[in-house]
Design a protein around this motif. Structure first.
Motif, mmCIF file in Angstrom:
data_model
loop_
_atom_site.group_PDB
_atom_site.id
_atom_site.type_symbol
_atom_site.label_atom_id
_atom_site.label_comp_id
_atom_site.label_asym_id
_atom_site.label_seq_id
_atom_site.Cartn_x
_atom_site.Cartn_y
_atom_site.Cartn_z
ATOM 1 N N PRO B 107 0.830 -1.215 0.000
ATOM 2 C CA PRO B 107 0.000 0.000 0.000
ATOM 3 C C PRO B 107 0.865 1.265 0.000
ATOM 4 C CG PRO B 107 -0.092 -1.088 2.152
ATOM 5 C CD PRO B 107 0.722 -1.962 1.261
ATOM 6 N N PRO B 108 0.374 2.359 -0.604
ATOM 7 C CA PRO B 108 1.165 3.595 -0.640
ATOM 8 C C PRO B 108 1.290 4.236 0.738
ATOM 9 C CG PRO B 108 -1.007 3.946 -1.627
ATOM 10 C CD PRO B 108 -0.891 2.489 -1.337
ATOM 11 N N PHE B 109 0.354 4.004 1.621
ATOM 12 C CA PHE B 109 0.430 4.489 3.007
ATOM 13 C C PHE B 109 -0.447 3.585 3.861
ATOM 14 C CE2 PHE B 109 -2.818 6.884 0.765
ATOM 15 C CZ PHE B 109 -3.932 6.736 1.588
ATOM 16 N N PRO B 110 -0.217 3.537 5.179
ATOM 17 C CA PRO B 110 -0.987 2.640 6.041
ATOM 18 C C PRO B 110 -2.480 2.868 5.871
ATOM 19 C CG PRO B 110 0.717 3.780 7.289
ATOM 20 C CD PRO B 110 0.705 4.387 5.937
ATOM 21 N N THR B 111 -3.238 1.826 6.038
ATOM 22 C CA THR B 111 -4.704 1.797 5.910
ATOM 23 C C THR B 111 -5.174 1.763 4.454
ATOM 24 O OG1 THR B 111 -5.351 4.130 5.749
ATOM 25 C CG2 THR B 111 -4.913 3.296 7.959
ATOM 26 N N ALA B 112 -4.279 2.032 3.509
ATOM 27 C CA ALA B 112 -4.696 2.026 2.106
ATOM 28 C C ALA B 112 -4.595 0.590 1.575
ATOM 29 C CB ALA B 112 -3.809 2.934 1.283
ATOM 30 N N PRO B 113 -5.398 0.262 0.544
ATOM 31 C CA PRO B 113 -5.231 -1.039 -0.100
ATOM 32 C C PRO B 113 -3.888 -1.074 -0.839
ATOM 33 C CG PRO B 113 -7.239 0.082 -0.818
ATOM 34 C CD PRO B 113 -6.422 1.080 -0.076
ATOM 35 N N PRO B 114 -3.457 -2.253 -1.273
ATOM 36 C CA PRO B 114 -2.197 -2.319 -2.035
ATOM 37 C C PRO B 114 -2.252 -1.382 -3.237
ATOM 38 C CG PRO B 114 -3.026 -4.502 -1.533
ATOM 39 C CD PRO B 114 -4.090 -3.554 -1.127
ATOM 40 N N GLU B 115 -1.081 -0.874 -3.637
ATOM 41 C CA GLU B 115 -1.045 0.056 -4.777
ATOM 42 C C GLU B 115 -1.483 -0.649 -6.057
ATOM 43 O OE1 GLU B 115 1.902 3.519 -5.608
ATOM 44 O OE2 GLU B 115 2.728 1.703 -6.511
ATOM 45 N N ALA B 116 -1.207 -1.965 -6.122
ATOM 46 C CA ALA B 116 -1.716 -2.757 -7.246
ATOM 47 C C ALA B 116 -2.411 -3.975 -6.644
ATOM 48 C CB ALA B 116 -0.575 -3.180 -8.161
ATOM 49 N N LEU B 117 -3.738 -4.049 -6.842
ATOM 50 C CA LEU B 117 -4.551 -5.110 -6.222
ATOM 51 C C LEU B 117 -5.172 -5.960 -7.327
ATOM 52 C CD1 LEU B 117 -5.992 -6.222 -3.633
ATOM 53 C CD2 LEU B 117 -7.821 -4.605 -4.121
ATOM 54 N N LEU B 118 -4.750 -7.209 -7.351
ATOM 55 C CA LEU B 118 -5.262 -8.110 -8.390
ATOM 56 C C LEU B 118 -6.719 -8.471 -8.089
ATOM 57 C CD1 LEU B 118 -4.364 -9.885 -10.884
ATOM 58 C CD2 LEU B 118 -4.223 -11.754 -9.222
ATOM 59 N N ILE B 119 -7.570 -8.300 -9.092
ATOM 60 C CA ILE B 119 -8.984 -8.666 -8.964
ATOM 61 C C ILE B 119 -9.277 -9.661 -10.086
ATOM 62 C CG2 ILE B 119 -11.366 -7.783 -8.858
ATOM 63 C CD1 ILE B 119 -9.712 -6.165 -6.958
ATOM 64 N N GLY B 120 -9.368 -10.932 -9.729
ATOM 65 C CA GLY B 120 -9.760 -11.929 -10.740
ATOM 66 C C GLY B 120 -11.281 -12.009 -10.741
ATOM 67 N N ILE B 121 -11.899 -11.796 -11.892
ATOM 68 C CA ILE B 121 -13.369 -11.712 -11.925
ATOM 69 C C ILE B 121 -13.890 -12.410 -13.184
ATOM 70 C CG2 ILE B 121 -13.578 -9.514 -13.207
ATOM 71 C CD1 ILE B 121 -15.574 -8.704 -10.864
ATOM 72 N N GLU B 122 -15.121 -12.873 -13.106
ATOM 73 C CA GLU B 122 -15.675 -13.564 -14.273
ATOM 74 C C GLU B 122 -15.860 -12.570 -15.412
ATOM 75 O OE1 GLU B 122 -19.292 -15.491 -12.976
ATOM 76 O OE2 GLU B 122 -18.255 -16.141 -11.153
ATOM 77 N N GLN B 123 -15.372 -12.956 -16.579
ATOM 78 C CA GLN B 123 -15.500 -12.078 -17.738
ATOM 79 C C GLN B 123 -16.976 -11.854 -18.070
ATOM 80 O OE1 GLN B 123 -12.331 -13.926 -20.180
ATOM 81 N NE2 GLN B 123 -12.385 -11.987 -21.279
ATOM 82 N N GLY B 124 -17.292 -10.615 -18.320
ATOM 83 C CA GLY B 124 -18.688 -10.255 -18.610
ATOM 84 C C GLY B 124 -19.419 -9.797 -17.354
ATOM 85 N N ASN B 125 -18.863 -10.175 -16.181
ATOM 86 C CA ASN B 125 -19.512 -9.784 -14.920
ATOM 87 C C ASN B 125 -18.663 -8.760 -14.161
ATOM 88 O OD1 ASN B 125 -21.154 -11.797 -15.748
ATOM 89 N ND2 ASN B 125 -21.145 -12.949 -13.831
ATOM 90 N N GLU B 126 -17.843 -7.995 -14.855
ATOM 91 C CA GLU B 126 -16.948 -7.050 -14.201
ATOM 92 C C GLU B 126 -17.721 -5.996 -13.391
ATOM 93 O OE1 GLU B 126 -17.102 -7.875 -17.350
ATOM 94 O OE2 GLU B 126 -15.236 -7.608 -18.412
ATOM 95 N N ALA B 127 -18.961 -5.769 -13.782
ATOM 96 C CA ALA B 127 -19.773 -4.764 -13.073
ATOM 97 C C ALA B 127 -19.918 -5.104 -11.597
ATOM 98 C CB ALA B 127 -21.137 -4.641 -13.723
ATOM 99 N N GLN B 209 -10.171 4.275 -3.450
ATOM 100 C CA GLN B 209 -8.817 3.760 -3.494
ATOM 101 C C GLN B 209 -8.766 2.323 -4.034
ATOM 102 O OE1 GLN B 209 -6.475 5.787 -2.914
ATOM 103 N NE2 GLN B 209 -4.637 4.537 -2.701
ATOM 104 N N LEU B 210 -9.809 1.529 -3.781
ATOM 105 C CA LEU B 210 -9.843 0.151 -4.295
ATOM 106 C C LEU B 210 -9.855 0.149 -5.819
ATOM 107 C CD1 LEU B 210 -12.381 -2.020 -2.277
ATOM 108 C CD2 LEU B 210 -9.924 -2.358 -2.524
ATOM 109 N N LEU B 211 -10.674 1.043 -6.368
ATOM 110 C CA LEU B 211 -10.779 1.079 -7.828
ATOM 111 C C LEU B 211 -9.542 1.719 -8.454
ATOM 112 C CD1 LEU B 211 -13.654 0.151 -7.308
ATOM 113 C CD2 LEU B 211 -14.435 1.730 -9.069
ATOM 114 N N ARG B 212 -8.927 2.647 -7.734
ATOM 115 C CA ARG B 212 -7.720 3.285 -8.280
ATOM 116 C C ARG B 212 -6.551 2.303 -8.351
ATOM 117 N NH1 ARG B 212 -9.493 8.276 -5.780
ATOM 118 N NH2 ARG B 212 -8.702 7.626 -3.767
ATOM 119 N N SER B 213 -6.587 1.282 -7.472
ATOM 120 C CA SER B 213 -5.435 0.377 -7.443
ATOM 121 C C SER B 213 -5.724 -0.975 -8.115
ATOM 122 C CB SER B 213 -5.005 0.149 -5.993
ATOM 123 O OG SER B 213 -6.077 -0.382 -5.260
ATOM 124 N N CYS B 214 -6.922 -1.112 -8.700
ATOM 125 C CA CYS B 214 -7.308 -2.441 -9.190
ATOM 126 C C CYS B 214 -6.572 -2.865 -10.465
ATOM 127 C CB CYS B 214 -8.819 -2.492 -9.425
ATOM 128 S SG CYS B 214 -9.368 -1.509 -10.803
#
Lengths: 241, 403
Positions: B107-127, B209-214
């Motif tokens: 994470p860029p600073f404490p309490t923040a999610p990782p700067e790069a957070l892997l999100i494996g998701i079903e294709q077509g269901n990204e919403a 922050q989650l979406l910024r690092s996804c």
């Protein structure tokens, strides 16, 4: 008219500064030191009083009491007829600022300020407007012979020049009495005589002066000579007799 | 008395500069910590809002500061259970998905999610994860290319796009208030743990922050990359109807004992608790900065008063009233505090820019800066009261004997 009120002549002749049964005891551990004992003195307008005595005789303590810097343990100091020595610190400070001028042995100038600013500081504390205080400071410095040195700081001035600045500062608020504590003590004899000549000139112009010194040659220039010994004050006439 | 105070300070240049610098660092620290506090608070609010109306199913865990790990990186639930949950009545299937989370960068600073957070998701269901967050570049969807292809599709948050820029086959610079930011360009290839991905789009930065690092990739690709083919981290469920939320939650909790269901209310409570703990920590830092600044002024002014005993005594002897001496000391502290604050504000702007990069967009607050300057200057003046009182008590007689 109240019989106790002074008449015009009485008021005119009333002393500017008087002390009655003045005493000052210092406590040093278990010991009590009587620095000033049962002193009575009147200083009238136009007097040039010199207080002489050996070191430890109590003359500086007496000057501090006269100048309302210190408070007596006995008796009182009357400034212009009003008992002043037991007033609070701030009221005494106001009286010093308005009615008394001080010249110290070590000059006690503010090193950060120029000669003119050192004189101005007394006027500034008294609330004199900037333009007026500047003009007055320049005029006073010119009067003590420092017209060309007013932008110099104390470190750039000789001992005699510094004491002249201190005298100009002491005169800034037109004090009733100028109190000088060993004004020549840190100067060579020639410069010391110049300073006492300046004090003489001021006295001739009407300035009341009380000076403490251990130097008889300097003291002899005053119009009244008082001796202090073991805290007691003895008039010159009394001593000579 | 300000002019005398300024001159006094100039006579001790090194001490003055060091004191001002120390005070400035405290102002800077106060501003930075307060700004980060506000940023964390706002961001947690945005995260809660983003996941409003959703249910998150994950393995039972006491991980995380508050018992709920968010995002649930260490959660692992059988893929089979995830599939069963997704088949339940009331689940809006095309907006729900099994998700695999993994940290790719700290994470860029404490309490923040990782700067790069892997999100494996079903294709077509990204919403299910991205919602309707728009893309600033390219698309906000993975597209048709399959997750098992040699080069898989990826959608990046702006922090992740910046994180991968140095190794991307092509970069693009986007303007920002903190200067141009290099990002992995749309169409470029990036390498994540030895797997190649083609960037489909970059998500709008004004999100949370989650979406910024996804780093959103197909579920299959994430599982292959992590070697976790039989488990997923969580299931994100969008109910068919809002009224279905409670019944759906009850059903899952009844039928799947080893799973826990987090609704938006629990997430909000979790965020509130997390914020409370973080705020406590940040407040300690903030008030330590204030205390250090005040102590600095007290010590320096005490030393200054002691050094100037003769000068102060002389002023008192010639009739200076207490208030004149008092105000002279306060004026000196005011000069130090004001100059320190003037130094601290630009310093804090620089620190925030350096520390948060693209996140610094819009984060700086004039109100916080003004509050910090006002507060620390006031404390600086209060801290000078003791030395000022000491100066007033200087006995002129002692001072006149002082050589």
């Amino acid at each position: 008219m109240d019989a106790s009120e002074p008449t015009g002549d009485e008021a005119e002749n009333a002393p500017l500064l008087s002390v009655r049964n003045l005493g000052r005891v210092f406590t040093l551990g278990d010991q009590k030191v009587e620095a000033v004992r049962d002193v009575n003195l009147d200083v009238h307008a136009g007097d040039f009083v010199a207080v002489v005595g050996p070191s430890g005789s109590g003359k500086s303590t007496l000057l501090h009491l006269l100048g309302l810097i210190d408070s007596p343990t006995e008796g009182q100091v009357l400034l212009r007829g009003e008992a002043s020595s037991h007033l609070g610190r701030e009221r005494r400070a106001r009286l010093r600022l308005r009615w008394l001028g001080f010249v110290f042995q070590t000059f006690n100038l503010l090193q950060l300020l120029t000669a003119r600013e050192n004189v101005e500081i007394a006027l500034r504390l008294a609330g004199v407007p900037k333009k007026e205080r500047r003009e007055r400071a320049e005029s006073l410095l010119a009067a003590v012979g420092l017209g060309e040195r007013m932008r110099h700081r104390p470190v750039q001035l000789s001992g005699g020049e510094r004491q002249r600045v201190a005298i100009a500062r002491a005169l800034a608020n037109e004090p009733a009495v100028l109190l000088a504590d060993e004004p020549t003590g840190n100067l060579d004899s020639g410069t010391g005589l110049e300073i006492v000549s300046l004090l003489e000139q001021l006295n001739r112009a009407g300035q009341t002066i009380v000076m403490v010194t251990h130097n008889m040659e300097i003291a002899s220039r005053a119009t009244r000579l008082l001796h202090m010994r073991d805290g007691f004050l003895v008039e010159e006439d009394d001593e000579s007799s | 008395m300000l002019d005398i105070a300024a001159r006094q300070l100039l006579t001790k240049k090194l001490r003055t500069v060091l004191t001002i610098a120390g005070f400035g660092v405290c102002v800077n620290l106060y501003i930075v910590v307060t700004t980060v506090m506000r940023f964390v608070s706002d961001d947690l609010d945005l995260q809660v809002k983003r996941f409003a109306g959703l249910l998150m199913v994950q393995s039972r865990s006491e991980a995380g500061m508050t018992g709920i790990e968010w995002p649930p990186i260490s959660s692992a639930m059988p893929r089979r259970s995830a599939e069963q949950v997704l088949r339940l009545d009331g689940v809006k299937r095309d907006a729900s998905s099994a998700v695999t989370f993994a940290a790719l960068a700290p994470p860029p600073f404490p309490t923040a999610p990782p700067e790069a957070l892997l999100i494996g998701i079903e294709q077509g269901n990204e919403a299910a994860f991205l919602g309707d967050a728009p893309a600033i570049l390219g698309s906000n969807r993975l597209g048709a290319r399959r997750g098992t292809d040699v080069v898989c599709p990826v959608v990046l948050g702006i922090l992740a796009a910046r994180h991968f820029a140095p190794t991307a086959s092509e970069i693009v610079e986007v303007p920002s208030p903190v200067g141009p930011i290099p990002l992995a360009a749309v169409g470029s290839t990036i390498v994540v743990r030895e797997h190649k991905f083609e960037v489909q789009g970059i998500v709008e930065p004004e999100t949370n922050q989650l979406l910024r690092s996804c780093v959103v990739v197909p579920q299959a690709a994430a599982q292959a990359m992590l070697g976790r083919a039989e488990t997923v981290s969580a299931v994100l469920i969008t109910p068919e109807r809002t009224s279905d939320i409670e019944s759906l939650q009850e059903k899952i909790e009844r039928d799947f004992e080893d799973l826990m269901v987090i609704n938006d209310k629990a997430l909000a409570e979790n965020a509130g608790l997390l914020l409370q703990r973080v705020t406590q920590l940040f407040n300690v830092v903030r008030w330590t900065a204030v205390a250090v600044a005040a102590l600095l002024i007290t010590i320096v002014m005490f030393v200054s008063v002691l050094e100037r005993t003769k000068e102060i005594g002389t002023l008192r002897a010639i009739g200076a009233p207490a208030r004149a001496v008092f105000s002279m000391v306060l004026a000196e502290s005011l000069v130090i505090a004001t100059l320190g604050a003037l130094m601290g504000v630009p310093l804090s702007r620089n620190v925030i820019r350096q520390a948060l990069g693209p996140d610094a967009v819009g984060i700086r607050s004039g109100r916080i800066e003004l509050m910090a300057v006002g507060l620390l200057t006031s404390f600086g003046l209060v801290a000078a009261l003791l030395p000022a009182a000491r100066a007033v008590r200087v006995d002129p007689i002692v001072a006149l004997r002082y050589e």
